[in-house]
Motif scaffolding. Structure first.
Motif, mmCIF file in Angstrom:
data_model
loop_
_atom_site.group_PDB
_atom_site.id
_atom_site.type_symbol
_atom_site.label_atom_id
_atom_site.label_comp_id
_atom_site.label_asym_id
_atom_site.label_seq_id
_atom_site.Cartn_x
_atom_site.Cartn_y
_atom_site.Cartn_z
ATOM 1 N N MET A 115 -9.637 4.171 -3.821
ATOM 2 C CA MET A 115 -10.110 5.221 -2.932
ATOM 3 C C MET A 115 -10.626 4.652 -1.616
ATOM 4 N N THR A 116 -11.241 3.484 -1.709
ATOM 5 C CA THR A 116 -11.705 2.822 -0.486
ATOM 6 C C THR A 116 -10.500 2.506 0.397
ATOM 7 N N ALA A 117 -9.441 2.016 -0.222
ATOM 8 C CA ALA A 117 -8.217 1.700 0.543
ATOM 9 C C ALA A 117 -7.615 2.984 1.130
ATOM 10 N N TRP A 118 -7.659 4.089 0.359
ATOM 11 C CA TRP A 118 -7.136 5.368 0.895
ATOM 12 C C TRP A 118 -7.964 5.820 2.094
ATOM 13 N N CYS A 119 -9.280 5.563 2.058
ATOM 14 C CA CYS A 119 -10.128 5.946 3.199
ATOM 15 C C CYS A 119 -9.663 5.215 4.457
ATOM 16 N N VAL A 120 -9.428 3.914 4.300
ATOM 17 C CA VAL A 120 -8.972 3.107 5.444
ATOM 18 C C VAL A 120 -7.614 3.630 5.921
ATOM 19 N N TYR A 121 -6.726 3.919 4.945
ATOM 20 C CA TYR A 121 -5.377 4.440 5.255
ATOM 21 C C TYR A 121 -5.505 5.733 6.057
#
Lengths: 91, 91
Positions: free
Chosen positions: B44-50
């Protein structure tokens, strides 16, 4: 950018795998919420449509796989929902 | 398109709410997998950055809220992970 999306998608998608494996191993799904499983499945279906319409490969691929895993969890919940693993399993 | 994304995001995000409420009510998180919680949070952290990098509002907003809920679940798992709700709770 797609690499980041595929990485994010791989993590959130594959995260369901240890949950599925744990539920199979412990045959215990008592703590899983039906409402979570149902809403998550519906949301993932919508994400699949979103990914298709926007030709957003990471979003689409991630959600098709995740939907399969969550569907498996729902099946396990239906089967083992009543039982509780009495002896705690080390994680 | 954004409406579909917001709808999909709302469903997958809010789906964690009944799971959080169930875990609070039953004080039982034995069946939740640590690996699921950790991988999901990282993803989810990576999706936030994405979502930030692609200025994709639905993806970003959904994952910030969901990350908060999954973080709460991880806290509940840390606190109640050993206990099992002996008497099954109707769901």
């Amino acid at each position: 950018m797609t690499v980041l999306g595929l990485f994010a998608g791989a993590l959130t998608t594959l995260s369901f795998l240890p949950q599925v494996l744990r539920t199979i191993r412990t045959r215990s799904a008592h703590d899983l919420s039906w409402m979570w499983l149902l809403m998550m499945s519906a949301g993932m279906t919508a994400w699949c449509v979103y990914g298709l319409l926007r030709t957003d490969v990471p979003v689409f691929v991630a959600n098709v796989i995740a939907l399969t895993l969550v569907g498996t969890l729902a099946g396990l919940k239906a089967r083992h929902g009543r039982t509780t693993a009495i002896q705690p399993v080390s994680q």
